[in-house]
Design a protein around this motif. Structure first.
Motif, short mmCIF file in Angstrom:
data_model
loop_
_atom_site.label_atom_id
_atom_site.label_comp_id
_atom_site.label_asym_id
_atom_site.label_seq_id
_atom_site.Cartn_x
_atom_site.Cartn_y
_atom_site.Cartn_z
N LEU A 56 0.82 -1.20 0.00
CA LEU A 56 0.00 0.00 0.00
C LEU A 56 0.87 1.26 0.00
CD1 LEU A 56 -2.66 -1.04 2.68
CD2 LEU A 56 -2.94 -1.07 0.18
N ALA A 57 0.25 2.37 -0.37
CA ALA A 57 0.88 3.68 -0.31
C ALA A 57 -0.11 4.67 0.27
CB ALA A 57 1.33 4.12 -1.69
N VAL A 58 0.39 5.63 1.03
CA VAL A 58 -0.42 6.72 1.55
C VAL A 58 -0.05 7.97 0.75
CG1 VAL A 58 -1.06 8.09 3.56
CG2 VAL A 58 -0.42 5.68 3.85
N ARG A 59 -1.05 8.64 0.23
CA ARG A 59 -0.82 9.82 -0.61
C ARG A 59 -1.55 11.01 0.00
NH1 ARG A 59 -2.46 10.61 -6.82
NH2 ARG A 59 -0.74 11.91 -7.52
N LEU A 60 -0.81 12.05 0.32
CA LEU A 60 -1.37 13.21 1.00
C LEU A 60 -1.05 14.49 0.22
CD1 LEU A 60 0.43 11.40 3.35
CD2 LEU A 60 -1.16 12.67 4.79
N PRO A 61 -2.05 15.28 -0.14
CA PRO A 61 -1.76 16.58 -0.74
C PRO A 61 -0.91 17.43 0.20
CG PRO A 61 -4.07 16.02 -1.02
CD PRO A 61 -3.50 15.00 -0.07
N ARG A 62 0.10 18.06 -0.38
CA ARG A 62 1.01 18.88 0.42
C ARG A 62 0.75 20.37 0.24
NH1 ARG A 62 5.46 20.46 -2.51
NH2 ARG A 62 6.88 20.34 -0.74
N PRO A 102 -5.72 19.44 6.99
CA PRO A 102 -6.96 20.01 6.46
C PRO A 102 -7.53 19.34 5.21
CG PRO A 102 -5.11 21.35 5.74
CD PRO A 102 -4.54 20.25 6.61
N TYR A 103 -6.84 18.36 4.63
CA TYR A 103 -7.24 17.85 3.32
C TYR A 103 -7.67 16.38 3.39
CZ TYR A 103 -4.39 21.90 2.03
OH TYR A 103 -3.84 23.15 1.95
N HIS A 104 -8.41 15.97 2.37
CA HIS A 104 -8.63 14.54 2.18
C HIS A 104 -7.32 13.90 1.72
CE1 HIS A 104 -12.79 15.99 2.18
NE2 HIS A 104 -13.16 14.75 2.42
N TRP A 105 -7.19 12.61 1.97
CA TRP A 105 -5.99 11.88 1.60
C TRP A 105 -6.43 10.48 1.20
CZ3 TRP A 105 -4.76 7.91 5.25
CH2 TRP A 105 -5.49 7.98 6.44
N ALA A 106 -5.51 9.64 0.78
CA ALA A 106 -5.92 8.34 0.24
C ALA A 106 -4.87 7.27 0.51
CB ALA A 106 -6.18 8.43 -1.25
N ILE A 107 -5.34 6.04 0.62
CA ILE A 107 -4.50 4.86 0.65
C ILE A 107 -4.71 4.13 -0.67
CG2 ILE A 107 -3.99 2.68 1.82
CD1 ILE A 107 -5.09 3.96 4.39
N MET A 108 -3.61 3.90 -1.38
CA MET A 108 -3.66 3.34 -2.73
C MET A 108 -2.74 2.14 -2.84
SD MET A 108 -3.58 6.89 -4.92
CE MET A 108 -5.01 7.98 -4.98
N PRO A 109 -2.84 1.38 -3.91
CA PRO A 109 -1.90 0.26 -4.09
C PRO A 109 -0.48 0.77 -4.31
CG PRO A 109 -3.78 0.08 -5.59
CD PRO A 109 -3.83 1.45 -4.99
N TRP A 110 0.48 -0.01 -3.86
CA TRP A 110 1.89 0.22 -4.19
C TRP A 110 2.27 -0.75 -5.30
CZ3 TRP A 110 5.73 3.60 -2.86
CH2 TRP A 110 7.03 3.24 -3.27
N PHE A 111 2.77 -0.23 -6.41
CA PHE A 111 3.15 -1.07 -7.53
C PHE A 111 4.66 -1.27 -7.53
CE2 PHE A 111 -0.75 1.07 -9.16
CZ PHE A 111 -1.55 -0.07 -9.22
N GLU A 112 5.08 -2.51 -7.38
CA GLU A 112 6.51 -2.82 -7.45
C GLU A 112 7.01 -2.60 -8.87
OE1 GLU A 112 8.78 -3.42 -5.42
OE2 GLU A 112 7.84 -4.03 -3.55
N GLY A 113 8.20 -2.08 -8.97
CA GLY A 113 8.79 -1.88 -10.27
C GLY A 113 9.63 -0.62 -10.29
N ALA A 114 9.89 -0.15 -11.49
CA ALA A 114 10.73 1.02 -11.67
C ALA A 114 10.04 2.00 -12.60
CB ALA A 114 12.08 0.62 -12.27
N SER A 115 10.37 3.27 -12.44
CA SER A 115 9.89 4.28 -13.37
C SER A 115 10.41 3.98 -14.78
CB SER A 115 10.40 5.66 -12.93
OG SER A 115 10.41 6.57 -14.00
N ALA A 116 9.52 4.09 -15.76
CA ALA A 116 9.95 3.88 -17.14
C ALA A 116 10.95 4.93 -17.59
CB ALA A 116 8.74 3.88 -18.07
#
Length: 310
Positions: A56-62, A102-116
Motif C-alpha cells: 500500500l501507499a499513503v498519498r497526502l496533498p502537500r 486540512p485535506y482529504h488523503w488516500a491509501i492506494m496500491p503500491w506497484f513494485e517496479g521502476a519508473s519507465a
C-alpha cells in the motif's frame, strides 16, 4: 504505487505531511493499518507519498491546489479502472481531514517496479502497443461532469503565450525548429467531437515497469505494470496525452504506437499534429530540469524525437 515528481521547481508545502501526522491519521481513521511499516517514498509537486507495508501507499496533498486533484482521483478512478487494460492506483481507502491536517488523503496500491524514465527509450519501445491499448481504452467520451483542467486537454491556443515565451527564452539550439512545430500545432484543426477522458500527465515517470527475463533484440523486456498519477485527469483533447509518442519512444516504437491508434474513430483531423506540438511543450519544460532529475533525460530525448519527425 511509486511516486513520480512533476517537472519544475517544487513549490513549498503549506501543511505538515510528516510521518508522525500520517501515523496519527492512520490510527484515528484506519487503525487496522496503523501498525504496518511506514516509509517515506517521495515528495512531488502536489503530494507526499509513503509506502505502507508491502502493498500500500499513503498519498497526502502537500498544498491546497493539489487537494482538488486528489478528489478527482478518488471520484473517478474507481469508475474508469474496470475499462482500462493496465493497473491504475484505484484508492483502497479514503481519508478525511483530521489531526490538524486540512485535506482529504488516500491509501492506494503500491506497484513494485521502476519508473519507465529509468530505462532506455529503445527498451520503452517494447511496451508501445500496450500503452496504445491503454489510451484506446481511456480515450472515450467523458460525462458532462468530468473534471476540466486549464493546462491539459485544452486547445493549444490557450497555452500559446506561456509555451511561446518559454521557447523564445530557452536558449535551446533547436529553438526555431521547436517554435515552428508549435506553430504547426496552433494552426492545426482543433479537436472536434465529444470531450474525451485524458490522463493529463502520462510521461515515462508515471509509468511503472518491471524487468522480466524475456529478452528481445538483446534487451530485457520491461513488463508494463501500472500507469500512475492521475492528478491531472480531465476531459478534453486527447492530443495532450498522445505527446507520449515522442517522449517515451524512438522512431520504431512511435511507429507501432501510432499505427495501433490511427484508426481510433474519436480522434479528429489534426490530432497527431497537435500531439507533436504538445510534445514540444512537455519536452522543452522537462529538458530544463536538473540533469539529476529523470525527466531531464526524457525532455532531451523528446526534443530530439520531435525534431526527427512524425
Amino acid at each position: 504505487m511509486n511516486a513520480a515528481p512533476s517537472p519544475g521547481p517544487r513549490p513549498d508545502a503549506d501543511v505538515d505531511t510528516g510521518p508522525e501526522l500520517v501515523r496519527a491519521l492512520l490510527s484515528a481513521q484506519h487503525p487496522e493499518l496503523a501498525g504496518l511499516e511506514l516509509t517515506f517514498a517521495d515528495d512531488g509537486w502536489d503530494n507526499t507519498v509513503y509506502r505502507l507495508g508491502p502493498d500500500l501507499a499513503v498519498r497526502l496533498p502537500r498544498r491546497a491546489s493539489a487537494h482538488s486533484l486528489l478528489l478527482n482521483e478518488l471520484r473517478w478512478l474507481p469508475f474508469l479502472a474496470p475499462r482500462l487494460p493496465e493497473p491504475v492506483p484505484v484508492p483502497v481507502h479514503g481519508g478525511k481531514p483530521g489531526e490538524g491536517y486540512p485535506y482529504h488523503w488516500a491509501i492506494m496500491p503500491w506497484f513494485e517496479g521502476a519508473s519507465a524514465a529509468t530505462v532506455p527509450p529503445r527498451v520503452r519501445d517494447l511496451y508501445a502497443l500496450r500503452l496504445a491499448a491503454f489510451f484506446r481504452a481511456l480515450h472515450v467520451p467523458a460525462p458532462a461532469d468530468a473534471p476540466k483542467n486549464p493546462v491539459r486537454g485544452v486547445p493549444l491556443k490557450d497555452r500559446d503565450a506561456t509555451v511561446r515565451c518559454r521557447l523564445e527564452e530557452s536558449g535551446l539550439a533547436d529553438r526555431d525548429a521547436l517554435l515552428a512545430l508549435w506553430d504547426d500545432g496552433i494552426g492545426a484543426a482543433e479537436h472536434r467531437g465529444p470531450r474525451l477522458w485524458v490522463h493529463g500527465d502520462p510521461h515515462p515517470h508515471n509509468v511503472i515497469v518491471g524487468a522480466r527475463d524475456l529478452k528481445e533484440n538483446g534487451h530485457v523486456k520491461p513488463g508494463l505494470r501500472a500507469v500512475i498519477d492521475f492528478g491531472d485527469l480531465c476531459a478534453g483533447d486527447p492530443a495532450s496525452d498522445l505527446a507520449v509518442a515522442w517522449l517515451h519512444f524512438t522512431e520504431a516504437g512511435r511507429e507501432s504506437f501510432r499505427a495501433a491508434l490511427d484508426h481510433h474513430a474519436l480522434y479528429s483531423p489534426g490530432t497527431w499534429v497537435r500531439a507533436r506540438a504538445w510534445a514540444v511543450n512537455y519536452a522543452s519544460l522537462m529538458s530544463a530540469l536538473p540533469e539529476s532529475d529523470p525527466l531531464h533525460a526524457v525532455g532531451v530525448h523528446g526534443i530530439g524525437q520531435v525534431i526527427l519527425g512524425d
